[in-house]
Design a protein around this motif. Structure first.
Motif, short mmCIF file in Angstrom:
data_model
loop_
_atom_site.label_atom_id
_atom_site.label_comp_id
_atom_site.label_asym_id
_atom_site.label_seq_id
_atom_site.Cartn_x
_atom_site.Cartn_y
_atom_site.Cartn_z
N LEU A 19 0.80 -1.23 0.00
CA LEU A 19 0.00 0.00 0.00
C LEU A 19 0.84 1.28 0.00
O LEU A 19 0.50 2.23 -0.72
N PRO A 20 1.94 1.37 0.77
CA PRO A 20 2.75 2.60 0.70
C PRO A 20 3.28 2.90 -0.69
O PRO A 20 3.45 4.07 -1.05
N VAL A 21 3.56 1.87 -1.48
CA VAL A 21 4.03 2.10 -2.85
C VAL A 21 2.96 2.81 -3.66
O VAL A 21 3.23 3.78 -4.38
N LEU A 22 1.73 2.35 -3.53
CA LEU A 22 0.63 2.99 -4.26
C LEU A 22 0.39 4.41 -3.74
O LEU A 22 0.13 5.33 -4.53
N LEU A 23 0.49 4.60 -2.43
CA LEU A 23 0.28 5.94 -1.87
C LEU A 23 1.33 6.93 -2.36
O LEU A 23 1.01 8.09 -2.64
N LEU A 24 2.56 6.48 -2.48
CA LEU A 24 3.61 7.36 -3.01
C LEU A 24 3.30 7.75 -4.46
O LEU A 24 3.47 8.91 -4.86
N ALA A 25 2.86 6.79 -5.25
CA ALA A 25 2.50 7.08 -6.64
C ALA A 25 1.29 8.00 -6.71
O ALA A 25 1.23 8.90 -7.56
N LEU A 26 0.33 7.81 -5.81
CA LEU A 26 -0.83 8.69 -5.77
C LEU A 26 -0.40 10.12 -5.46
O LEU A 26 -0.86 11.08 -6.11
N GLY A 27 0.46 10.26 -4.46
CA GLY A 27 0.92 11.60 -4.11
C GLY A 27 1.69 12.26 -5.24
O GLY A 27 1.52 13.46 -5.49
N TYR A 28 2.50 11.50 -5.94
CA TYR A 28 3.27 12.07 -7.05
C TYR A 28 2.35 12.51 -8.17
O TYR A 28 2.52 13.60 -8.75
N ALA A 29 1.37 11.67 -8.51
CA ALA A 29 0.44 12.02 -9.58
C ALA A 29 -0.39 13.25 -9.21
O ALA A 29 -0.64 14.13 -10.05
N LEU A 30 -0.81 13.34 -7.96
CA LEU A 30 -1.56 14.53 -7.52
C LEU A 30 -0.67 15.77 -7.58
O LEU A 30 -1.14 16.86 -7.95
N TRP A 31 0.58 15.62 -7.22
CA TRP A 31 1.52 16.76 -7.28
C TRP A 31 1.73 17.22 -8.71
O TRP A 31 1.92 18.42 -8.96
N ARG A 32 1.64 16.30 -9.67
CA ARG A 32 1.77 16.67 -11.07
C ARG A 32 0.46 17.19 -11.65
O ARG A 32 0.39 17.48 -12.84
N GLY A 33 -0.56 17.30 -10.83
CA GLY A 33 -1.81 17.89 -11.29
C GLY A 33 -2.85 16.91 -11.75
O GLY A 33 -3.90 17.32 -12.26
N GLU A 34 -2.60 15.60 -11.62
CA GLU A 34 -3.58 14.61 -12.04
C GLU A 34 -4.66 14.46 -10.97
O GLU A 34 -4.40 14.59 -9.77
N ARG A 35 -5.85 14.15 -11.39
CA ARG A 35 -6.96 13.95 -10.46
C ARG A 35 -7.71 12.65 -10.74
O ARG A 35 -7.95 11.86 -9.84
N LEU A 36 -8.09 12.44 -11.98
CA LEU A 36 -8.92 11.29 -12.31
C LEU A 36 -8.17 9.98 -12.12
O LEU A 36 -8.71 9.02 -11.56
N GLY A 37 -6.92 9.92 -12.57
CA GLY A 37 -6.14 8.70 -12.43
C GLY A 37 -5.92 8.30 -10.97
O GLY A 37 -6.18 7.15 -10.60
N PRO A 38 -5.45 9.22 -10.10
CA PRO A 38 -5.28 8.86 -8.69
C PRO A 38 -6.59 8.44 -8.03
O PRO A 38 -6.60 7.52 -7.20
N ALA A 39 -7.68 9.10 -8.39
CA ALA A 39 -8.97 8.71 -7.80
C ALA A 39 -9.35 7.30 -8.21
O ALA A 39 -9.83 6.50 -7.38
#
Length: 253
Positions: A122-142
């Motif tokens: 789960l931490p691996v996915l959370l790190l990727a979620l945070g990175y994608a959100l930082w890059r401005g993505e919304r739909l993919g992380p959701a």
């Protein structure tokens, strides 16, 4: 009696005699279109249209993801039916398991199976979620977060419904499908889908496949799951990841 060759005239009929090589730009082959218009490229190739036909710039689309998801659901339903009725497919499944279990030291296979633990994956996915959100993505992380949340909602009821015993614990139940495999697959593959647009090369996808494969291998070799338990989890979670990939592509499109 021999005939002397006639001299070739210089100005009249040029159909006799050996052909003479021309030089200069006129010697180059100039392609012509059947409609008489000038070619658009130096070699006369047609410009690709956006219709996706062979030879066009956009790649020819493959089978829609919804068809692949439906195929995965169909195969998963078949495996589940075999487990519920103790079908003939379970016989080679048991033979394969007996041939593989404990062929590798437990210290190794247990570490591999731990890759599917929630505190690890789960931490691996959370790190990727945070990175994608930082890059401005919304739909993919959701979509990735929803897919991860859906995993226990699918796996736990199926375990209780099927009540399948384990390879080394025939008195226990709840081994089908593999929760560790499902967690690893969605977490690692979901993370790869989120970071792949920002990386060079396919290494996130390769790494996700490697981690998921190592998890599944460890579970089977250690005797924690039957091979079909692992396969069923992959089939069950594949449609979730198809949805994540669609969401990532749509948010960037």
């Amino acid at each position: 009696m021999s005939e002397t060759p006639r001299s070739r005239p210089h100005g009249g009929d040029t159909s006799t005699g050996l052909p003479q090589r021309r030089t200069g730009p006129a010697f180059a082959h100039t392609p012509h279109r059947s409609d008489g218009r000038t070619p658009q490229t130096p070699r006369g190739a047609r410009q690709p249209d956006p219709g996706g036909r062979p030879g066009t710039t956009p790649p020819v689309p493959g089978r829609p993801a919804i068809l692949r998801a439906a195929l995965c659901a169909l195969l998963f339903s078949f495996l589940t039916w075999q487990v519920l009725v103790s079908g003939p497919l379970l016989t080679p499944d048991a033979r394969l398991s007996r041939a593989l279990v404990r062929t590798v030291p437990d210290a190794v296979t247990e570490r591999l199976s731990d890759l599917g633990n929630i505190p690890v994956a789960l931490p691996v996915l959370l790190l990727a979620l945070g990175y994608a959100l930082w890059r401005g993505e919304r739909l993919g992380p959701a979509a990735a977060a929803v897919a991860m949340a859906v995993v226990p909602a699918l796996v736990v009821p199926l375990k209780e419904w099927t009540g399948r015993p384990g390879p080394l614990e025939p008195w226990a139940a709840g081994y089908y499908p593999s929760g560790h495999t499902a967690t690893a697959f969605v977490a690692y593959a979901g993370a790869a889908l989120l970071v792949r647009p920002y990386t060079r090369g396919p290494w996130p996808t390769v790494l996700a496949g490697l981690l998921t494969g190592l998890t599944a291998t460890g579970l089977v070799l250690r005797g924690f799951h039957w091979p079909t338990d692992v396969l069923a989890s992959l089939l069950l979670c594949a449609p979730l990841l198809f949805g994540v990939r669609w969401a990532v592509g749509r948010s960037r499109g």
